[in-house]
Design an enzyme around this catalytic site. Structure first.
Site, short mmCIF file in Angstrom:
data_model
loop_
_atom_site.label_atom_id
_atom_site.label_comp_id
_atom_site.label_asym_id
_atom_site.label_seq_id
_atom_site.Cartn_x
_atom_site.Cartn_y
_atom_site.Cartn_z
N SER A 1 0.85 -1.18 0.00
CA SER A 1 0.00 0.00 0.00
C SER A 1 0.89 1.23 0.00
O SER A 1 1.89 1.28 0.73
CB SER A 1 -0.92 0.02 1.23
OG SER A 1 -1.78 1.14 1.18
N GLU A 2 0.52 2.24 -0.79
CA GLU A 2 1.41 3.38 -1.02
C GLU A 2 1.65 4.22 0.25
O GLU A 2 2.61 4.98 0.31
CB GLU A 2 0.88 4.27 -2.13
CG GLU A 2 -0.39 5.00 -1.79
CD GLU A 2 -0.94 5.76 -2.99
OE1 GLU A 2 -0.98 6.99 -2.93
OE2 GLU A 2 -1.35 5.11 -3.98
#
Length: 215
Positions: free
Chosen positions: A50-51
């Site tokens: 996840s960024e």
């Protein structure tokens, strides 16, 4: 027009998950793509990123077991698998931009037949610019896949000859997973991978308004 049953969002997520290979590092974008985490095949290892700085996410938590200190980029609570880690946002973007992700799965407003992506703004007056990490993901991942409904609420195809919305990336989309069909983008245009039962190739071409070759 023949009769057919559209794939549910979960069914599309399951179809995406079938194509993810063992050992892949994968980013799941905000919205529909997050559902893919719940359908990964048993017996393979897929490392979800996840960024906002997570590596090793699991499926969505059970009701009542949410930890809102552990969320994905869409602010949804997630789980962390054994060996999973969380880290600084800058390190996460270094992973994205450095070509370390095998696949990213993103939503979209429009995708062109040759793989141009528009997924951050419709260009409407007053729209809030919110590209986030989409540009970094679309260009940085080794493969960019899109997961979306084929048609808008007005019945217009989201797969177009040329994107009319602001672009996220040019020629970056490899595959498009929709509620009616799975398609591949190529320099020569669209290729069909599979269609839902009851939908013909001719009908799909009519809905999209472009020629589609068989993969």
């Amino acid at each position: 027009m023949s009769s057919y049953q559209r794939r549910s969002k979960d069914a599309v997520a399951k179809r995406v998950a079938q194509d993810i290979f063992d050992g892949a590092y994968v980013n799941l974008g905000i919205g529909q793509p997050t559902l893919v985490a719940n359908h990964l095949p048993q017996g393979i290892e897929v490392v979800l990123h996840s960024e906002n700085g997570i590596l090793g996410m699991g499926p969505a938590p059970l009701d009542g077991q949410e930890d809102y200190d552990l969320i994905n980029a869409g602010k949804q609570p997630v789980t962390l698998l054994p060996g999973g880690v969380f880290f600084h946002h800058a390190d996460s973007f270094s992973m994205m931009r450095g070509g370390h992700l095998d696949i990213c799965v993103l939503g979209a407003f429009q995708v062109s037949a040759t793989g141009d992506l528009a997924n951050w703004s419709t260009g409407e007056p007053g729209a809030i610019p919110a590209v986030g990490g989409a540009m970094d993901l679309a260009i940085g991942a080794k493969q960019t896949w899109v997961m979306m409904d084929l048609l808008t609420k007005k019945g217009e195809s989201k797969i177009v000859a040329t994107c009319s919305y602001p672009l996220t990336g040019i020629g970056c989309v490899k595959r498009i997973y929709t509620d009616l069909a799975t398609l591949e983008c190529s320099p020569d245009g669209l290729l069909s991978i599979d269609l839902i039962d009851g939908l013909t190739h001719t009908e799909l071409q009519a809905l999209i308004g472009q020629p589609i070759k068989h993969a």
